[in-house]
Write an enzyme that holds these catalytic residues in place. Structure first.
Site, PDB file in Angstrom:
ATOM      1  N   HIS A   1     -18.498  -9.439  44.730  1.00 31.48           N
ATOM      2  CA  HIS A   1     -19.004 -10.803  44.682  1.00 31.48           C
ATOM      3  C   HIS A   1     -18.604 -11.622  45.979  1.00 31.48           C
ATOM      4  CE1 HIS A   1     -14.688 -10.696  43.472  1.00 31.48           C
ATOM      5  NE2 HIS A   1     -15.011 -10.292  42.441  1.00 31.48           N
TER       6      HIS A   1
ATOM      7  N   HIS B   1      -6.405  -5.409  32.960  1.00 32.14           N
ATOM      8  CA  HIS B   1      -7.390  -6.446  33.442  1.00 32.14           C
ATOM      9  C   HIS B   1      -8.890  -6.017  32.918  1.00 32.14           C
ATOM     10  CE1 HIS B   1      -9.573  -9.227  36.196  1.00 32.14           C
ATOM     11  NE2 HIS B   1      -9.423  -8.270  37.246  1.00 32.14           N
TER      12      HIS B   1
ATOM     13  N   GLU C   1     -11.924  -7.504  34.252  1.00 31.70           N
ATOM     14  CA  GLU C   1     -13.026  -7.223  35.227  1.00 31.70           C
ATOM     15  C   GLU C   1     -13.815  -6.111  35.074  1.00 31.70           C
ATOM     16  OE1 GLU C   1     -12.117  -9.197  38.949  1.00 31.70           O
ATOM     17  OE2 GLU C   1     -14.558  -9.279  39.420  1.00 31.70           O
TER      18      GLU C   1
ATOM     19  N   ASP D   1     -14.911  -3.976  37.094  1.00 29.76           N
ATOM     20  CA  ASP D   1     -14.429  -2.578  38.049  1.00 29.76           C
ATOM     21  C   ASP D   1     -13.259  -1.871  37.314  1.00 29.76           C
ATOM     22  OD1 ASP D   1     -13.065  -4.995  38.656  1.00 29.76           O
ATOM     23  OD2 ASP D   1     -12.583  -4.313  40.565  1.00 29.76           O
TER      24      ASP D   1
ATOM     25  N   HIS E   1      -5.702 -12.050  38.840  1.00 28.39           N
ATOM     26  CA  HIS E   1      -6.287 -13.320  39.169  1.00 28.39           C
ATOM     27  C   HIS E   1      -7.326 -13.725  38.174  1.00 28.39           C
ATOM     28  CE1 HIS E   1     -10.417 -11.473  40.614  1.00 28.39           C
ATOM     29  NE2 HIS E   1      -9.711 -10.384  39.852  1.00 28.39           N
TER      30      HIS E   1
ATOM     31  N   ASP F   1      -4.896  -5.855  40.166  1.00 29.21           N
ATOM     32  CA  ASP F   1      -5.415  -6.191  41.434  1.00 29.21           C
ATOM     33  C   ASP F   1      -4.405  -6.539  42.501  1.00 29.21           C
ATOM     34  OD1 ASP F   1      -8.103  -5.771  40.791  1.00 29.21           O
ATOM     35  OD2 ASP F   1      -8.549  -8.038  40.080  1.00 29.21           O
TER      36      ASP F   1
ATOM     37  N   TYR G   1      -7.552  -8.431  51.667  1.00 30.63           N
ATOM     38  CA  TYR G   1      -7.945  -8.378  50.081  1.00 30.63           C
ATOM     39  C   TYR G   1      -7.103  -9.795  49.650  1.00 30.63           C
ATOM     40  CZ  TYR G   1      -7.377  -6.577  45.370  1.00 30.63           C
ATOM     41  OH  TYR G   1      -7.265  -6.349  44.104  1.00 30.63           O
TER      42      TYR G   1
ATOM     43  N   HIS H   1      -6.291  -0.832  43.031  1.00 27.52           N
ATOM     44  CA  HIS H   1      -7.390  -0.512  44.195  1.00 27.52           C
ATOM     45  C   HIS H   1      -6.499   0.005  45.344  1.00 27.52           C
ATOM     46  CE1 HIS H   1     -10.552  -2.588  42.416  1.00 27.52           C
ATOM     47  NE2 HIS H   1     -10.073  -3.719  42.337  1.00 27.52           N
TER      48      HIS H   1
END
Ligand code: FEO
Length: 398
Positions: free
Chosen positions: A24, A78, A80, A82, A145, A164, A192, A225
């Site tokens: 994004h 989380h 999201e 990914d 986040h 994250d 990051y 990540h």
């Protein structure tokens, strides 16, 4: 990749994405990883999933250890995509006894997948769950986040699965911090932080204070990540403390876009002024620097000096892009000034000053406008602006 045992009976089973180049708007030239962790205990538990196209990689890794149908719990730290894009298919395949998530996690999962029939178990912050020999404690980290975000802490192993937080977008064949160059790892972590977490810095400060107060012992931080902090967890905690306080160096950034090199000539003269004051500075021409690299430099810079030619009563598109992006990430504690050339209307400096004021950047000079091409006198004014900013940076940077 093979599964890798990160602690006794805790395995990395995630996927490496060597090819992703955009999150994004955050450019990821080094790719990323989607880390999942499998705990083999009385209750076999999978912590986090992967992006949808990597479902087979996840299942293949799990199969090397255990029949995936034997997984009892899936923890979603989380939502999201990914990390949970592959979840619906994984759910069909595994059919776990429980899907464990935060209160907001359940809402956000239902909003995404419309599966109210999944066997949700909502965990409040601080709740513990026994997996057999191992215990998990859940820690809600709302807005770090996303509203659904939480950490999972494996108590006996003193291992934090941090979603994250503390991650990097860096695809590597290595899995641990002590297998790569530490400075490069911290640099990727800074990028990051600057591009994902900067705006939540006050919450990061609260979280770190809460962790310190609770006396939680952490000897491994496993983000979703990048690399796992096995040898240097203290270094990334320390770095997050610095970044979230938005401590700046004695450093200035010249961020500019130019039409016919007049604004660039002004930038060079301002740079001369900064140089004369002996402050560290960087010049970032927006035609050659991506917004996510610019934000990484913004993280520890005291001064932001913005330059744009006037185009059609406005600013150049590259500058509009970075202003939009930077505004959302809410850098604090900066000083700023603007400059730019124009042909007849000349709005750019006013627009840049207003944008900085909107971001609560302290504008320390009215800025410099130059008609068409700068004269030597104009360039001398630019040098003086550079010297003025340089002096302020020396007085106010850390
Ligand atoms: Fe890596 Fe917020 O997802």
């Amino acid at each position: 990749m093979q599964p890798i045992e990160v602690k006794e009976n805790i395995y990395w089973v995630g996927a490496i994405d060597w090819n992703v180049r955009d999150f994004h708007g955050y450019q990821t030239p080094k790719g990323t990883t989607y880390n999942s962790f499998l705990v083999l205990d009385e209750k076999v538990t999978l912590f986090d999933c992967v992006k949808k196209p990597f479902k087979s990689n996840l299942l293949a890794n799990i199969r090397k250890l255990i029949d995936p149908a034997k997984i009892d719990y899936i923890v979603v730290n989380h939502v999201e995509m990914d990390h949970s894009g592959a979840l619906p298919e994984i759910m069909e395949f595994i059919g776990p006894e429980k899907v464990i998530c935060s209160p907001m996690g359940k809402k956000v999962l239902i909003d995404h997948f419309h599966r109210e029939d999944w066997p949700f178990e909502v965990v409040e912050s601080g709740k513990t769950l026994s997996l057999g020999k191992k215990t998990v404690q859940f820690l809600e980290t709302r807005m770090l986040h996303w509203p659904d975000s939480m950490f999972s802490y494996l108590v006996e192993d003193e291992m934090l699965i941090s979603s994250d937080a503390f991650g990097q977008h860096w695809a590597t064949s290595e899995r641990f911090d002590d297998e790569v160059d530490l400075e490069e790892l911290l640099s990727q972590s800074a990028k990051y932080y600057a591009n994902i977490l900067l705006l939540y810095s006050p919450l990061v400060q609260k979280l770190l204070a809460g962790v310190r107060k609770s006396g939680l012992r952490i000897n491994m931080i496993a983000p979703d990540h990048g690399l796992i902090w096995r040898s240097h967890p203290g270094r990334i905690l320390e770095a997050y403390d610095t970044w979230s306080q938005q401590k700046t160096k004695k450093k200035a950034l010249l961020i500019y876009d130019t039409m016919w090199q007049s604004t660039e000539a002004m930038a060079n003269a301002i740079a001369d002024g900064l140089n004369q004051e002996g402050v560290d500075f960087k010049m970032l021409n927006l035609k050659h620097n991506h917004r996510s690299d610019v934000m990484t430099e913004v993280l520890d810079s005291k001064a932001i000096i913005l330059g744009s030619s006037t185009l059609n009563n406005g600013i150049l598109p590259g500058m509009a892009d970075i202003l939009c992006y930077m505004k959302g990430l809410k850098p604090t504690g900066k000083i700023g000034a603007a400059f730019g050339s124009y042909g007849w209307s000349g709005e750019s400096v006013k627009i840049l000053n207003e944008a900085m004021e909107g971001m609560k950047i302290q504008v320390v000079d009215e800025g410099i406008r130059v008609k068409f091409a700068p004269t030597q006198q104009d360039l001398d004014r630019c040098i003086q602006l550079g010297r003025k900013i340089g002096k302020l940076v020396k007085e106010n940077g850390h």
